[in-house]
Design an enzyme around this catalytic site. Structure first.
Site, PDB file in Angstrom:
ATOM      1  N   GLU A   1      -5.302  -9.162   5.314  1.00 18.18           N
ATOM      2  CA  GLU A   1      -4.109  -9.535   6.079  1.00 18.18           C
ATOM      3  C   GLU A   1      -3.446 -10.784   5.509  1.00 18.18           C
ATOM      4  OE1 GLU A   1      -2.698  -7.591   8.125  1.00 18.18           O
ATOM      5  OE2 GLU A   1      -4.378  -6.205   7.940  1.00 18.18           O
TER       6      GLU A   1
ATOM      7  N   HIS B   1      -1.048   3.513   3.476  1.00 15.17           N
ATOM      8  CA  HIS B   1      -2.512   3.506   3.543  1.00 15.17           C
ATOM      9  C   HIS B   1      -3.097   4.742   2.885  1.00 15.17           C
ATOM     10  CE1 HIS B   1      -1.374   0.917   7.044  1.00 15.17           C
ATOM     11  NE2 HIS B   1      -2.378   0.175   6.589  1.00 15.17           N
TER      12      HIS B   1
END
Length: 906
Positions: A404, A495
């Site tokens: 992140e 993803h």
């Protein structure tokens, strides 16, 4: 390509020149040392170089058309990022990088890379203003996030707001002028946070591009649970309370390890708080802080918002107790420091923006009263869900925190657009560095079988391999694993496709060693990549960065071989295989549907470079004969066509509003049936009846229909406030639709069938009390629909009833083994086809939309229509078992068909 092919000036002999795609400006020039003016700013020197070498770069006026957005000096190296302007308007992803070296009073250019689009000629005067653009953007976002189900209360208004960001040119062909709008808020059906970037065509008002700006660790996963969530507040990020000198405290991580924590004693609270000044002493505000967000909903914190009333985690002593451990605060605070240290010590980078920005982590967020199993970078801070019975909070694994925070590094360097291949590249780089930081901190060997796992330590009971969301060592390749999807699914596969590229980087790290591989990857990201780079450009950037670091010929071959092994080679996109028959290729369309009936299909199509407004085309479902242009090519966007083999009906977007249009297949004039300022979502046609659904910007939805000769539509639900209907389907003179209706002081959901000849209405029996209804389909014997009784994770029942409302059964139950995440359905008299995905929290191919056809004596047996591995959307029954759909396997959107199911696709 040989350098001389660019007719470079005498004395200039680049070692590497890679031509750009769809532009005269090369995508990469490397291996040069060309002198440039030493005095002045790096940006002026960079533009001066591009002007001096005009015959190579084909940039007419760099001073006018390139604006400096970032200049970074590291030792003697200078990297300048320049944003392309077209007649003063920003070009999306149009960014060019110039790399220089300044030493001993001299400055030389060592290379350039990026995308400068030389073919742009579009005008820059909009016909659609910001107010209308915001309205269209909010409508498009609402249609995408809430348009697949009709919710219980039709009076519930959507909480979405749009902010105009100004004009942007999309670099398609000659360019498409758009109004950029950011839409924020909450999905009215699920409570999930919404942050969408929408680009609205500045001529017609059609949303030509839309994607989510929320950068998550994985596909969204939630679990059912009770819990109270307070109302969202409009809090502000803290400016930093007065603090006293820091101390070294401690806490216990989830894995039982005691770690040191950087703390400060807050005299006002009388507590030691998770606020670490030790790494950034030169700033009074830019610190590493970890905040207690338990009891707060993610919608209160996402997109730059700051929840009211939250505080940094605190303790009466410097030793934090079990509560801070279970909350994930100890892991989050410790890990944020580890990630900061990695970038500072290994790459010399001061925080995520390179300029010492504050690092804030909000831990323990929930989602609409349910546990949240995900992590986000929202552009300003890290957000971590509180976990559930199986998953710890996602801050409990260092690779997730590293992932992140690396999104912040990417955003403040190459700023890779978070959609499609560039979005998958963004995810891949976040995965690589998150994994690298965690593997090194754990002292793991790169040849450890679990070294490539991400999120392996998040589960309470499962093993790391069972728990992990991704594996960088999964061997994914473009030829076997790349999945073509629309931007509405995983932002175009960010993803789904990431481990193809991150796997190549992981292989390089295993073969070349940690230090060299990390330096190469970081240099490629910060000095070579630009916002719209895909896998091929990413490969070029990594190879060029390795050369710049003067790796040996042997090591350079290792780098190239790693990309080759993962299928990342020039023109790899041309090798995608399908098992379906092509009806119309390269549609280049977005957010539109296809139709079929009476032996014909109808679909929307743009031109080859996607610059033209969409037109409606039709052809025979057996593939014979010529295709027909049905709609006028008049600058409007003609979308969502339907046909019964005699007539084609569709919706057309323009700045003035939306029209429902129809035209006979045999030819004749286009007839306008209805005009509205709202969004038309679905169109259906049969035997002189045209039905459609419209949605306003507050989420109110109504189904209307027109018979031949009608001047105004008849609304199936009366069209009044407090009612709602959606998802029309037509067959045999009957209209079926989902309906929300008052039941005393409450609302109920149902499916109603209207006999258009007699006017009789029949409400279908339900097996329970659905919270929402999805699409309907009808044939000569049955009505089908999607029913959602337990609103949690998106699974729905596929339900069937006789035309008189009796005999209601579930062909596929909402819960249990094999339950589907169904989005739409279509029916012929012989078969029901459902567009659906299977549950898979790790977000592989199984979670993409596939077509399932139901058969057998009881209609519950199901088989895959096609084994194409790309996304399959907008299925339309074409008679018998034949289905027509829009397929994304090839990397384009193609209209394809099959006449029978393909089987299990095992």
């Amino acid at each position: 390509m040989p350098a001389q092919a660019f007719a470079a000036p005498a004395g200039s002999d680049p070692a590497d020149v890679i031509p750009g795609k769809g532009t005269s400006t090369p995508s990469l020039v490397d291996g040069i040392r060309e002198g440039v003016k030493a005095s002045g700013s790096p940006a002026d020197a960079a533009r001066g170089h591009l002007a001096d070498k005009k015959s190579r770069y084909r940039i007419a006026d760099p001073d006018r058309d390139l604006k400096a957005v970032q200049s970074v000096t590291t030792g003697s190296n200078e990297t300048v990022r320049l944003q392309q302007k077209h007649r003063g308007v920003d070009v999306l992803g149009g960014q060019y990088v110039v790399r220089m070296e300044k030493k001993d009073g001299k400055r030389v250019v060592t290379g350039t890379s990026g995308k400068y689009f030389t073919g742009l000629t579009t005008g820059t005067k909009p016909e659609v203003g910001e107010e209308l653009a915001v309205q269209r953007a909010v409508g498009a976002t609402l249609a995408q996030v809430a348009g697949k189900k009709l919710a219980v209360n039709p009076k519930a208004a959507a909480s979405l707001k749009g902010t105009a960001r100004g004009l942007v040119v999309l670099p398609r062909g000659a360019g498409v002028l758009t109004q950029h709008v950011t839409v924020r808020g909450t999905d009215p059906a699920t409570g999930r946070p919404v942050l969408h970037e929408v680009y609205v065509d500045a001529k017609s008002g059609y949303p030509v591009l839309q994607y989510s700006g929320i950068k998550t660790f994985t596909a969204e996963k939630t679990a059912s649970a009770s819990g109270e969530v307070k109302a969202a507040g409009e809090g502000k990020a803290p400016g930093g309370p007065a603090k006293h000198p820091g101390v070294a405290g401690s806490g216990v991580k989830y894995d039982g390890t005691t770690v040191e924590l950087g703390l400060f004693f807050d005299t006002a609270r009388g507590e030691y708080v998770m606020n670490d000044h030790s790494r950034m002493w030169d700033s009074s505000k830019n610190v590493i802080s970890t905040w207690d967000a338990r009891g707060k909903d993610v919608s209160e914190a996402n997109g730059g918002r700051w929840p009211e009333g939250i505080k940094e985690f605190g303790s009466r002593t410097p030793q934090f107790d079990k509560d801070a451990t279970e909350a994930g605060a100890v892991d989050a605070h410790w890990a944020a420091g580890k990630v900061y240290d990695y970038y500072k010590k290994v790459h010399g980078r001061d925080s995520l923006d390179g300029r010492g920005m504050a690092i804030n982590s909000l831990v323990g967020l929930s989602l609409s009263g349910m546990p949240l199993v995900n992590a986000f970078w929202d552009g300003t801070k890290m957000l971590y869900g509180g976990g559930d019975e199986e998953y710890k909070t996602l801050s409990a694994d260092l690779d997730v925190v590293g992932h992140e925070m690396t999104h912040g590094v990417v955003e403040n360097s190459a700023n890779l657009v978070y959609a499609g291949q560039s979005g998958a590249l963004n995810e891949a780089i976040a995965d690589y560095f998150g994994n690298a930081i965690a593997v090194d901190a754990a002292g793991m060997s790169m040849d450890d079988p679990d070294a490539g796992l991400l999120g392996g330590n998040l589960c309470r009971t499962k093993t790391p391999r069972q728990c992990a969301f991704r594996d960088l060592n999964d061997g994914a390749t473009t030829s076997k694993n790349f999945l073509g999807v629309s931007f509405a699914t995983d932002n175009g596969g960010v993803h789904l496709n990431s481990t193809i590229f991150s796997g190549a980087l992981w292989d390089i790290r295993e073969d070349l060693g940690r230090t060299l591989a990390d330096r190469i990857a970081y240099k490629a990201l910060t000095e070579y990549m630009t916002p719209l780079d895909g896998f091929t450009e990413g490969r070029d950037a990594v190879i060029a960065a390795a050369k710049a670091l003067k790796v040996s010929a042997k090591d350079l071959n290792v780098v190239k071989r790693s990309f080759n092994a993962h299928g990342i080679v020039p023109n790899w996109e041309q090798a995608m295989g399908v098992d379906s028959d092509l009806l119309l290729g390269k549609l280049n369309v977005y957010s539109t549907k296809a139709g079929a009936g009476g032996g014909w299909w109808a679909t929307s199509k743009s031109n080859d470079d996607g610059t033209e407004a969409f037109s409606v085309w039709a052809g025979r479902t057996d593939g014979k004969g010529e295709t027909k242009l049905i709609s006028p090519n008049d600058g409007r966007f003609h979308v969502n066509p339907a046909t019964d083999g005699k007539t084609v009906a569709w919706a057309a977007y323009s700045a003035a509003g939306m029209d429902v249009l129809a035209r006979p297949l045999a030819g004749g004039p286009v007839k306008k049936l209805y005009s509205t300022s709202d969004t038309v979502l679905d169109v259906r046609v049969e035997g002189g009846v045209v039905a459609f659904e419209k949605m306003d910007v507050f989420g109110a939805r109504h189904v209307g229909f027109l018979r031949t000769g009608d001047k105004e539509p008849t609304w199936a639900d009366g069209g009044k406030a407090g009612t709602g209907s959606a998802f029309p389907s037509l067959s045999g003179g009957r209209l079926a639709y989902a309906k929300a209706y008052a039941d005393g002081d409450d609302y109920r959901m149902g499916v109603e069938v209207l006999d258009l000849r007699s006017g009789e209405r029949k409400l279908m029996n339900q097996l329970g009390r659905p919270e929402s209804i999805g699409e309907t389909a009808i044939n000569g014997k049955y009505v089908f629909w999607l029913a959602d009784e337990v609103v949690d994770d998106g699974q729905v029942a596929v339900r069937r009833s006789n035309l008189d409302g009796t005999g209601t059964v579930d062909l596929s139950k909402e819960k249990g083994e094999g339950a589907l995440f169904a989005q739409s359905l279509t029916a012929s008299d012989e078969a029901l086809t459902v567009t659906a995905s299977l549950p898979d929290p790790k977000y592989h191919n199984e979670t993409m939309s596939k077509l399932w056809q139901f058969g057998g004596a009881n209609g519950t047996d199901r088989a895959r229509v096609s084994c194409n591995r790309g996304e399959q959307l907008s299925a339309a029954a074409a008679g018998g078992k034949q289905v027509v759909w829009i397929d994304g396997t090839t990397g384009y959107t193609d209209l394809v068909t099959r006449t029978r199911p393909a089987g299990n696709c095992g």
